[in-house]
Scaffold this motif. Structure first.
Motif, short mmCIF file in Angstrom:
data_model
loop_
_atom_site.label_atom_id
_atom_site.label_comp_id
_atom_site.label_asym_id
_atom_site.label_seq_id
_atom_site.Cartn_x
_atom_site.Cartn_y
_atom_site.Cartn_z
N ASP A 164 84.15 57.64 19.58
CA ASP A 164 85.45 58.17 19.18
C ASP A 164 86.45 57.58 20.16
OD1 ASP A 164 87.58 59.65 18.24
OD2 ASP A 164 87.03 61.44 19.36
N GLY A 165 87.10 56.53 19.74
CA GLY A 165 88.05 55.90 20.64
C GLY A 165 88.75 54.74 19.99
N LEU A 166 89.62 54.14 20.76
CA LEU A 166 90.41 53.00 20.31
C LEU A 166 90.37 51.93 21.39
CD1 LEU A 166 93.49 54.99 18.97
CD2 LEU A 166 91.70 53.90 17.60
N VAL A 167 90.43 50.68 20.96
CA VAL A 167 90.45 49.56 21.89
C VAL A 167 91.76 48.81 21.70
CG1 VAL A 167 89.36 47.37 22.52
CG2 VAL A 167 87.94 49.34 21.89
N CYS A 168 92.40 48.51 22.81
CA CYS A 168 93.67 47.77 22.80
C CYS A 168 93.58 46.58 23.74
CB CYS A 168 94.81 48.66 23.29
SG CYS A 168 95.12 50.08 22.27
N ASP A 169 94.34 45.57 23.41
CA ASP A 169 94.50 44.44 24.30
C ASP A 169 95.24 44.93 25.54
OD1 ASP A 169 95.84 42.20 25.61
OD2 ASP A 169 95.17 41.02 23.90
N PRO A 170 94.74 44.66 26.74
CA PRO A 170 95.41 45.14 27.95
C PRO A 170 96.84 44.63 28.12
CG PRO A 170 93.31 44.08 28.49
CD PRO A 170 93.52 43.92 27.02
N GLY A 171 97.18 43.55 27.43
CA GLY A 171 98.52 42.99 27.55
C GLY A 171 99.48 43.45 26.45
N ASP A 172 99.12 44.50 25.72
CA ASP A 172 99.94 44.98 24.59
C ASP A 172 100.44 46.39 24.86
OD1 ASP A 172 101.10 45.62 22.16
OD2 ASP A 172 99.21 45.64 21.05
N PRO A 173 101.53 46.55 25.62
CA PRO A 173 102.00 47.89 25.97
C PRO A 173 102.39 48.74 24.75
CG PRO A 173 103.57 46.24 26.72
CD PRO A 173 102.36 45.51 26.22
N VAL A 174 102.93 48.12 23.71
CA VAL A 174 103.30 48.87 22.51
C VAL A 174 102.04 49.39 21.82
CG1 VAL A 174 104.39 48.70 20.23
CG2 VAL A 174 105.47 47.61 22.21
N GLY A 175 101.02 48.55 21.71
CA GLY A 175 99.75 48.98 21.12
C GLY A 175 99.08 50.07 21.93
N ILE A 176 99.15 49.97 23.23
CA ILE A 176 98.57 50.99 24.12
C ILE A 176 99.28 52.33 23.93
CG2 ILE A 176 98.21 51.66 26.52
CD1 ILE A 176 97.94 48.59 27.13
N ALA A 177 100.60 52.30 23.89
CA ALA A 177 101.37 53.54 23.69
C ALA A 177 101.03 54.17 22.35
CB ALA A 177 102.87 53.25 23.79
N HIS A 178 100.91 53.36 21.31
CA HIS A 178 100.56 53.86 19.98
C HIS A 178 99.17 54.50 20.01
CE1 HIS A 178 100.49 54.14 15.64
NE2 HIS A 178 99.32 53.52 15.64
N ALA A 179 98.21 53.82 20.63
CA ALA A 179 96.84 54.35 20.72
C ALA A 179 96.80 55.66 21.50
CB ALA A 179 95.92 53.32 21.36
N MET A 180 97.57 55.75 22.58
CA MET A 180 97.62 56.98 23.36
C MET A 180 98.13 58.14 22.51
SD MET A 180 98.98 55.54 27.02
CE MET A 180 99.15 57.15 27.77
N ARG A 181 99.19 57.87 21.74
CA ARG A 181 99.73 58.92 20.87
C ARG A 181 98.68 59.36 19.84
NH1 ARG A 181 104.43 55.92 21.57
NH2 ARG A 181 104.10 54.72 19.68
N GLN A 182 97.95 58.40 19.30
CA GLN A 182 96.91 58.74 18.32
C GLN A 182 95.82 59.61 18.95
OE1 GLN A 182 96.32 54.49 16.84
NE2 GLN A 182 95.61 55.75 15.13
N LEU A 183 95.38 59.25 20.14
CA LEU A 183 94.27 59.96 20.76
C LEU A 183 94.62 61.37 21.21
CD1 LEU A 183 92.59 57.11 22.84
CD2 LEU A 183 91.67 58.27 20.82
N ILE A 184 95.88 61.62 21.52
CA ILE A 184 96.23 62.97 21.96
C ILE A 184 96.83 63.83 20.85
CG2 ILE A 184 96.52 62.25 24.36
CD1 ILE A 184 99.57 62.46 23.91
N ASP A 185 96.87 63.30 19.64
CA ASP A 185 97.38 64.07 18.50
C ASP A 185 96.51 65.30 18.31
OD1 ASP A 185 98.07 65.14 16.03
OD2 ASP A 185 98.19 63.20 15.03
N PRO A 186 97.10 66.51 18.39
CA PRO A 186 96.30 67.73 18.27
C PRO A 186 95.65 67.91 16.89
CG PRO A 186 98.64 68.26 18.40
CD PRO A 186 98.51 66.78 18.62
N LEU A 187 96.14 67.20 15.88
CA LEU A 187 95.56 67.31 14.53
C LEU A 187 94.47 66.27 14.29
CD1 LEU A 187 98.86 67.92 12.52
CD2 LEU A 187 97.23 69.61 13.41
N ARG A 188 94.26 65.41 15.25
CA ARG A 188 93.27 64.35 15.12
C ARG A 188 91.86 64.92 15.21
NH1 ARG A 188 90.39 61.63 18.64
NH2 ARG A 188 89.78 59.52 18.16
N THR A 189 90.99 64.46 14.34
CA THR A 189 89.58 64.86 14.41
C THR A 189 88.72 63.60 14.42
OG1 THR A 189 89.45 65.07 12.02
CG2 THR A 189 89.91 67.08 13.25
#
Length: 113
Positions: free
Chosen positions: A68-93
């Protein structure tokens, strides 16, 4: 943020985390390096945000266990921010089959092998 902690205390804190950050090497040779934290994270079965180059073997392991996770390119700050928002979404299962193969990477099994 928390200062230095013992390994045991760090694991205790990790159990309650919304997601765990896995940072891998990038650049030449990164395809040969697996962050050892990956195996602790698999045992904890907490969501993982992997900052990994696509050729890092940790990506394949995460796919293999259906982490249960997401992988991002370490050089993609926009992608990292998006993934962080997805992972902490309280409605996410997590997917119903998440962590299906994690037993293949158990420490006892690896040591025996």
């Amino acid at each position: 943020v928390c200062g230095a902690k013992s390994h045991t205390k760090a694991l205790e804190l990790s159990v309650g985390a919304d997601a765990l950050l896995l940072v891998g090497a990038s650049g030449p040779g990164s395809e040969l390096q697996i962050p050892q934290k990956l195996f602790e994270y698999l045992a904890l079965r907490r969501p993982i945000l992997g900052l990994l180059s696509p050729d890092n073997p940790a990506v394949s392991i995460m796919e293999d266990v259906q982490a249960d996770g997401l992988v991002c390119d370490p050089g993609d700050p926009v992608g990292i921010a998006h993934a962080m928002r997805q992972l902490i979404d309280p409605l996410r299962t997590p997917a119903p089959d998440a962590w299906h193969g994690v037993h293949n990477y158990a420490r006892s099994l690896r040591v025996a092998e």
